[in-house]
Structures are given as C-alpha cells and as structure tokens.
Design a protein around this motif. Structure first.
Motif, PDB file in Angstrom:
ATOM      1  N   ALA A  17       7.366  -2.138  -3.980  1.00 51.51           N
ATOM      2  CA  ALA A  17       6.745  -0.694  -3.806  1.00 51.51           C
ATOM      3  C   ALA A  17       5.631  -0.742  -2.951  1.00 51.51           C
ATOM      4  O   ALA A  17       4.816  -1.869  -2.866  1.00 51.51           O
ATOM      5  CB  ALA A  17       6.200  -0.299  -5.252  1.00 51.51           C
ATOM      6  N   PRO A  18       5.364   0.234  -2.357  1.00 49.31           N
ATOM      7  CA  PRO A  18       3.889   0.582  -1.327  1.00 49.31           C
ATOM      8  C   PRO A  18       2.974   0.460  -2.454  1.00 49.31           C
ATOM      9  O   PRO A  18       3.096   0.289  -3.739  1.00 49.31           O
ATOM     10  CB  PRO A  18       3.961   1.988  -1.167  1.00 49.31           C
ATOM     11  CG  PRO A  18       5.278   2.322  -1.143  1.00 49.31           C
ATOM     12  CD  PRO A  18       5.927   1.600  -2.361  1.00 49.31           C
ATOM     13  N   LEU A  19       1.863   0.297  -2.053  1.00 47.40           N
ATOM     14  CA  LEU A  19       0.584  -0.308  -2.940  1.00 47.40           C
ATOM     15  C   LEU A  19      -0.366   0.910  -3.038  1.00 47.40           C
ATOM     16  O   LEU A  19      -1.454   0.759  -3.719  1.00 47.40           O
ATOM     17  CB  LEU A  19      -0.183  -1.594  -2.497  1.00 47.40           C
ATOM     18  CG  LEU A  19       0.621  -2.863  -2.623  1.00 47.40           C
ATOM     19  CD1 LEU A  19      -0.049  -3.989  -1.498  1.00 47.40           C
ATOM     20  CD2 LEU A  19       0.981  -3.127  -3.948  1.00 47.40           C
ATOM     21  N   PHE A  20      -0.105   1.909  -2.569  1.00 43.49           N
ATOM     22  CA  PHE A  20      -1.055   3.208  -2.240  1.00 43.49           C
ATOM     23  C   PHE A  20      -1.226   3.708  -3.583  1.00 43.49           C
ATOM     24  O   PHE A  20      -2.343   4.098  -3.998  1.00 43.49           O
ATOM     25  CB  PHE A  20      -0.732   4.158  -1.302  1.00 43.49           C
ATOM     26  CG  PHE A  20      -0.820   3.431   0.119  1.00 43.49           C
ATOM     27  CD1 PHE A  20      -1.964   3.461   0.650  1.00 43.49           C
ATOM     28  CD2 PHE A  20       0.300   3.109   0.786  1.00 43.49           C
ATOM     29  CE1 PHE A  20      -2.114   2.852   2.068  1.00 43.49           C
ATOM     30  CE2 PHE A  20       0.127   2.516   1.993  1.00 43.49           C
ATOM     31  CZ  PHE A  20      -0.862   2.436   2.587  1.00 43.49           C
ATOM     32  N   GLU A  21      -0.260   3.867  -4.426  1.00 41.82           N
ATOM     33  CA  GLU A  21      -0.355   4.450  -5.875  1.00 41.82           C
ATOM     34  C   GLU A  21       0.183   3.372  -6.774  1.00 41.82           C
ATOM     35  O   GLU A  21       1.110   2.610  -6.391  1.00 41.82           O
ATOM     36  CB  GLU A  21       0.756   5.769  -5.777  1.00 41.82           C
ATOM     37  CG  GLU A  21       0.524   6.979  -4.907  1.00 41.82           C
ATOM     38  CD  GLU A  21      -0.844   7.470  -5.305  1.00 41.82           C
ATOM     39  OE1 GLU A  21      -1.376   7.372  -6.236  1.00 41.82           O
ATOM     40  OE2 GLU A  21      -1.417   8.473  -4.176  1.00 41.82           O
ATOM     41  N   ARG A  22      -0.200   3.652  -8.129  1.00 40.44           N
ATOM     42  CA  ARG A  22       0.249   2.661  -9.017  1.00 40.44           C
ATOM     43  C   ARG A  22       1.853   3.057  -9.221  1.00 40.44           C
ATOM     44  O   ARG A  22       2.262   4.031  -8.845  1.00 40.44           O
ATOM     45  CB  ARG A  22      -0.427   2.689 -10.399  1.00 40.44           C
ATOM     46  CG  ARG A  22      -0.514   3.853 -10.970  1.00 40.44           C
ATOM     47  CD  ARG A  22      -1.057   3.617 -12.467  1.00 40.44           C
ATOM     48  NE  ARG A  22      -0.295   4.448 -13.430  1.00 40.44           N
ATOM     49  CZ  ARG A  22      -0.628   5.016 -14.677  1.00 40.44           C
ATOM     50  NH1 ARG A  22      -1.586   4.879 -14.910  1.00 40.44           N
ATOM     51  NH2 ARG A  22       0.143   5.783 -15.303  1.00 40.44           N
ATOM     52  N   ALA A  25      -2.370  -6.626  -5.133  1.00 39.74           N
ATOM     53  CA  ALA A  25      -3.546  -5.792  -5.563  1.00 39.74           C
ATOM     54  C   ALA A  25      -3.819  -5.357  -6.746  1.00 39.74           C
ATOM     55  O   ALA A  25      -2.895  -4.779  -7.311  1.00 39.74           O
ATOM     56  CB  ALA A  25      -3.699  -4.613  -4.664  1.00 39.74           C
ATOM     57  N   PRO A  26      -5.075  -5.725  -7.462  1.00 45.89           N
ATOM     58  CA  PRO A  26      -5.379  -5.147  -8.712  1.00 45.89           C
ATOM     59  C   PRO A  26      -5.119  -3.749  -8.914  1.00 45.89           C
ATOM     60  O   PRO A  26      -4.676  -3.542  -9.889  1.00 45.89           O
ATOM     61  CB  PRO A  26      -6.664  -5.966  -9.028  1.00 45.89           C
ATOM     62  CG  PRO A  26      -7.253  -5.735  -7.546  1.00 45.89           C
ATOM     63  CD  PRO A  26      -6.154  -6.364  -6.648  1.00 45.89           C
ATOM     64  N   PRO A  38      -3.455  -6.399   1.697  1.00 45.50           N
ATOM     65  CA  PRO A  38      -2.863  -6.620   0.520  1.00 45.50           C
ATOM     66  C   PRO A  38      -1.472  -6.116   0.825  1.00 45.50           C
ATOM     67  O   PRO A  38      -0.357  -6.862   0.118  1.00 45.50           O
ATOM     68  CB  PRO A  38      -3.406  -5.527  -0.497  1.00 45.50           C
ATOM     69  CG  PRO A  38      -4.539  -4.898   0.110  1.00 45.50           C
ATOM     70  CD  PRO A  38      -4.830  -5.375   1.390  1.00 45.50           C
ATOM     71  N   GLN A  39      -1.201  -5.340   1.626  1.00 47.70           N
ATOM     72  CA  GLN A  39       0.427  -5.026   2.076  1.00 47.70           C
ATOM     73  C   GLN A  39       1.059  -6.121   2.652  1.00 47.70           C
ATOM     74  O   GLN A  39       2.227  -6.511   2.340  1.00 47.70           O
ATOM     75  CB  GLN A  39       0.361  -3.767   2.861  1.00 47.70           C
ATOM     76  CG  GLN A  39      -0.111  -2.508   2.494  1.00 47.70           C
ATOM     77  CD  GLN A  39       0.042  -1.277   3.315  1.00 47.70           C
ATOM     78  OE1 GLN A  39       1.188  -0.936   3.696  1.00 47.70           O
ATOM     79  NE2 GLN A  39      -1.076  -1.004   3.847  1.00 47.70           N
ATOM     80  N   ASP A  87       4.320 -11.358   2.201  1.00 50.73           N
ATOM     81  CA  ASP A  87       4.420 -12.832   1.921  1.00 50.73           C
ATOM     82  C   ASP A  87       4.903 -13.358   0.535  1.00 50.73           C
ATOM     83  O   ASP A  87       5.651 -14.050   0.543  1.00 50.73           O
ATOM     84  CB  ASP A  87       3.046 -13.141   2.273  1.00 50.73           C
ATOM     85  CG  ASP A  87       3.477 -14.586   3.245  1.00 50.73           C
ATOM     86  OD1 ASP A  87       4.051 -14.671   4.092  1.00 50.73           O
ATOM     87  OD2 ASP A  87       2.941 -15.823   2.615  1.00 50.73           O
ATOM     88  N   GLN A  88       4.523 -12.607  -0.410  1.00 50.96           N
ATOM     89  CA  GLN A  88       5.096 -12.968  -1.709  1.00 50.96           C
ATOM     90  C   GLN A  88       6.322 -12.694  -1.915  1.00 50.96           C
ATOM     91  O   GLN A  88       6.792 -13.626  -2.572  1.00 50.96           O
ATOM     92  CB  GLN A  88       4.175 -12.168  -2.722  1.00 50.96           C
ATOM     93  CG  GLN A  88       2.691 -12.537  -3.123  1.00 50.96           C
ATOM     94  CD  GLN A  88       2.097 -11.590  -3.955  1.00 50.96           C
ATOM     95  OE1 GLN A  88       2.421 -10.132  -4.077  1.00 50.96           O
ATOM     96  NE2 GLN A  88       1.132 -11.916  -4.644  1.00 50.96           N
TER      97      GLN A  88
END
Lengths: 351, 351
Positions: B7-12, B57-58, B73-74, B79-80
């Motif tokens: 998923a994108p990291l912008f929203e939870r 990202a937390p 973080p993206q 990479d993860q």
C-alpha cells in the motif's frame, strides 16, 4: 569502461543557472569521455554532453510547466537504465534514493553519490535498510551520521580548469555567492565587510521559501552603502566577480556537504574565508588557500592580512585537488573496484 | 497462497477519513485473509489489518508532520518488499508507478492495480516503457488510453457487506457525497434537487486546491433553503446518510476511474443517479440500481419516478458484484494465472 551516468531530471545537464547535482554530473561525464571512456548519460533531453544521451523527458522538469506528474519521467528513466544495464560495466546514480530498490538487482555494478545532507532523522531506517549499497560521499564529514554504511570512497567535486580562469590581481571588494538563506549567514558577511572597510558584492538567489527570512532579517542590512546586491548571475559574470574579489566569504552555519562555490573561488585564485561547518576543513588549508574562523573578529583580522595568501597557491590547490579530471580519475578507481568485486559489493541480501 | 499487498504510506490502512487506495487495500487484504490466504501487508505502522503488517513508517505520512522527506519511507518500503520477495507467490502493488523498475526483476510474480486516471499526457512514454508489466484496471473505461497494455483483468472494487447496511425505507432527501471540485459538479446536484423539490444533503470535503472554485462558484448556491451542508463525515454517519437517501446524485463531468461512493450507496440499497462518465455505465444498470442521464431535465424526470426502483434490487446488485469477497476472489484468479505463467507475464526485457 562502459559507464552510465544517471542524473536527476529537474535541471538539464549542465543546468541553465542553479542546480548543483546536474552540474557535477555534467563535468564528470565530459571528463570521463575525455579520458577515453564509453559514457552514456541519462538526463533530460535539453542536456548538452559529449556522452551518448538517453532522455526520459524532452525538457528539464523545472522548466517544463506542462508536466503535471514529475514522478512518471523519473520512473521511466530508471526503467530505461534497468533495461540497458547489461550494456554497462558500471552504473553511477545521482538520483538520491529513488533507484536503490532496483539497483539491488541490476545486471551491472552500481554506485550512488549522495549529493545532499544526510543528517535528517527519517533517513535512518532507509540507510540501515540499504547498508550494503555502495555509496560515494562528497566529503568525509557527510558520512558522519552513517559511519557503518558501505562507503566506497570520498570523491570531492571538480570543475573544468578553464571554466573559471585564474585572476592574478584582486580588486578592493569581497564577495558572497550562494543562496540567501538562514544557514548561509549573509548577515555575517555584511558585518565582516563593514568592519573590514571593504565593499561586499552579493550574487545570490532567494528561494521562495526564504523570502520571509530575507524580508525580515536581511533586506534592511542590504541598504548599507558598502553592500552591492547583483541578484542571480550567470557563469560568465561569476568568473569576473569571483576572480576580482579579495576573498570569498563563506560564513556558513550548517553542515555544508560540499560547497561548490569554494572550489569555484579557488579556481580563480581567490582565497576563501569560511566558518568550519561540514566539508570546510577538508577543502580549505588555512594560510594556503584561505582561513577558517569562528568569529567576526577573527574574520576581520584575517582580511586585514589578506595579502599574506598567494593567489597562485590558491589556484595550485584547485589544480591539484579540484579539477574535473581529478574527480573523473577518482571515480574510475571506484568503478574498477566495484566491477572487480561484483557481486560482493551490493549482494542480493535476503531477509 | 502467500500474498503480499503493498500500500502507499500516505494514509493508514484503512484511512481514518479520506483515502481511496488505502481503503480498497484494507478491504482486499482482510477478505484474502478470510479466504484462508497467507497475507503480508506493507503499509504504515498505524494500519489495522488481519494480515501480517510490515511497516516502513510508524505513522501514515499525511498525519506525520515531522517527516520532511516523504520519499525515504516509500523507498524503504520497496526495498523491504524486494528483500522479502522470495517469501511470496505473488506481490500486489498499489503504489502507482514507483515500484515498476524494481518489479521487473523481482523473484516473485507481481501485479499492479492502477487506482487513478490514466489519461494524462506525460504517462504515455512510461506506459509504453512498461508495456510488459501486468496491470489490473479498476474499470474497463480506465484502460481506454492504453488498450495495448498488458491488462490481466478488470477487478471492480468491493466493500465488506456489513459496512453500510441495507436500508429498506428512504427519507425525503437526496444526497451528494464526494469532494467538492469542478469535475464532481455539485452545482448540478443542487439544481436537480431544487427542481425535484427535494432536500439535498451534501457531505463532502473541500481540498485546498478547490477552495477558490468553491468560494467563486459554489458557496452562494449552498445558501438555498433546500441545501444542507454537513462537511466531512465519518464511516458511521455515512451509513445513515446514504441509507436514508432517496438517491445518490453523482452528476460527474470527468472520466471517473471507479467511484467508490456509487457502490457504497448500492450497499445501502440506495439507487444512483449519474452522468455517464468513466466507469458509470459499468456500475449502474439503468432501471435496476439507478439511472444514467445527461441533462438536468432527465435527472428531474428520473427522480419523479424514483419509486420504480426497488431498493432490494440495488442491494442485490451490490451483493452480486461489489463485495470485498468477490473482489478478493477475482484477484486470486489473477494471482494464480500470474504465478503459473511466470516469468512469461513480465519478462526481463532487454533493450
């Protein structure tokens, strides 16, 4: 060697005016061609280069106001690199972190020069994640937040030696040539020049983000009679301005990762008066090509004895340490080591 | 299957309020777990999921005001994914184009759902470059600019069936529930309701970029007595508001790639009155679960006979075509095909 240089797309290579990364890529690329290497440059289509040009965008993104999605061409560029990877011995990225997940799996050796500051908190987890990725630092100081990273070398930036020619004789002014922003401390430069009884010529752009700072803290200082503000200047005017100066004032208040204007001044034979932030102690040899001071008093005192520094010695430190050819040779050493050690240098780690 | 959702990291996941992509990922992920699959979700650390959560990202980037470099973080997330790729049968990306140069070389099959509109000029060279990358479209209409792309399937979004429960009886109002922006045409909704003699309840956020449009063209229309503006509302209020409405007004003026609110209304049994842009003809069956019109007159006429549509039939089309379980089953079909055909589906093309 068959070498790929991968530039950001925001400015053309070299940039029309400002743009540190793309300028370094331009000088490095042409110097590698000069040394006889087979070089492919990935950069915006308006770039000017002696290498083979591959362009994911017809114009640099900063100038292309019609482009609504600036990420798309950047991704296109990386995919072009990925598909052509087998054609190169080494791929040299200047694109920040964007390519790192891909670089892990490329069919050629790769290395990344970090062009910006690294002391930003949110980089920590990413730097740890890519601990095996080969990086080049642009100063030893730049490495400090990440001493355990896979640093291949520090390679200082370099300039074509004829870009900013040697000026044997200086005029009666000092000069400030960078952005006007809080960490560059033009206010210090203005005070130093005032107390030294010298004219200060300021050639600097003011970014939108720094406009409020300028209006509030700097504008009223600029009206003093010893200050001459020239706005943003081009490469040709820069040679005149830097070359004629008694000294470049570089009174920074932040960990400057490199400081291009320092070696630009040295190219002209102009000594540099700097505060000791970031890369400064690596570039300046006190008494030889400039002074490192940490107070206005010490700066004024240094300028009073500016004649003690031989402008030919300043130029000599430039020719020895900061030419584009020296930079290119240093990088070729890195490339050779990477090619030989591959795949050891950036192995496909699995979690 | 061992499935990764990225998923994108912008929203939870799912988002606190707005955020279409992350919401779809949430419903899909939980439905895949429900079907018995082994699912890993790459998303911000504040996400809530029944899958295994891996977080670069937390907190979601939109809420994390301390994060100065949202790209880091993206890249860390990608990479993860790259390092864990061997653990999965298939990796499903919802991250736009960012991952595509990397996905080319992953050790697992991968597929990308495009969540946005594709009719943007500067996407063309990139789409051509990644012509071999397997994509899922969220409507057939979304594919139009790129018919030759490697489309694996169209998979319509779906919702958990109990999220927005069926309301058998409607009140005497119609409703408008999306952003207020020029292409959503709230002005049409206001005029339709006025002429139909119905109250219009508006639940919509106004993005900063649309504030000027709102002030100039919409604000004065909102003061009419038949209009009730509720601002931005939460999930619980949405069930009430949509469920009680005689119809959802969806008078769009752009090629909507999907239109989540359409199936939200259908989940409540509320028919949808829409203009025929983008995905609308694929979601709405005229006379069964709504009306497709192209004039205010036709819209008013349709509402005059709203009773002709059976709210149970609306809910039935939802249960048949737009549940999260149906969406998950469709994706599993895609995943299986990709795993079997690999590496045929996204071969390492060389230029």
């Amino acid at each position: 060697m068959r070498i790929a240089q991968v530039a950001p797309l925001f400015e053309r290579v070299p940039p029309v005016t400002y743009g540190g990364t793309e300028r370094v890529v331009a000088y490095l690329t042409d110097a590698l061609v000069e040394l006889g290497h087979d070089v492919t440059l990935f950069a915006s289509g308006d770039s000017r280069t002696r290498a083979r040009l591959v362009s994911a965008a017809p114009r640099s993104l900063r100038l292309d106001t019609t482009c609504r999605d600036t990420m798309a061409p950047q991704i296109l560029e990386l995919d072009q690199v990925s598909r052509m990877a087998h054609r190169f011995d080494v791929i040299h990225f200047h694109t920040g972190f964007l390519h790192l997940p891909m670089a892990r799996q490329l069919s050629a050796a790769s290395v990344t020069t970090m062009h910006g500051r690294l002391d930003i908190d949110e980089l920590a987890p990413l730097m740890q994640e890519v601990a095996d990725a080969p990086f080049v630092s642009i100063s030893n100081h730049q490495r400090r937040p990440y001493p355990a990273q896979n640093w291949c070398a520090t390679v200082y930036h370099g300039l074509p030696p004829r870009l900013l020619p040697f000026h044997a004789v200086a005029d009666d002014y000092v000069v400030f040539v960078v952005r006007i922003s809080p960490e560059k401390r033009v206010d210090r430069a203005i005070e130093i020049a005032a107390r030294a009884g010298l004219e200060l010529r300021i050639a600097a752009k003011i970014d939108a983000v720094d406009k409020e700072y300028f209006d509030r803290e700097i504008a009223h200082l600029m009206t003093q009679p010893h200050v001459r503000y020239l706005g943003e200047i081009g490469e040709a005017e820069k040679a005149e301005l830097l070359g004629g100066a008694r000294a470049l004032l570089f009174p920074i208040d932040w960990p400057e990762p490199f400081g291009m204007v320092v070696i630009e001044a040295l190219s002209c034979g102009t000594p540099v008066l700097a505060w000791p932030g970031g890369s400064v102690p690596e570039l300046i040899e006190p008494g030889v090509n400039g002074w490192i001071v940490d107070s206005i008093d010490a700066a004024v005192e240094a300028l009073a004895h500016a004649d003690a520094i031989d402008r030919r010695a300043c130029r000599a430190t430039f020719e020895k340490r900061f030419t584009a050819e020296r930079m290119a040779r240093d990088y070729v050493t890195v490339y050779k080591r990477l090619r030989e050690s591959r795949p050891g240098c950036f192995e496909a780690r699995t979690a």
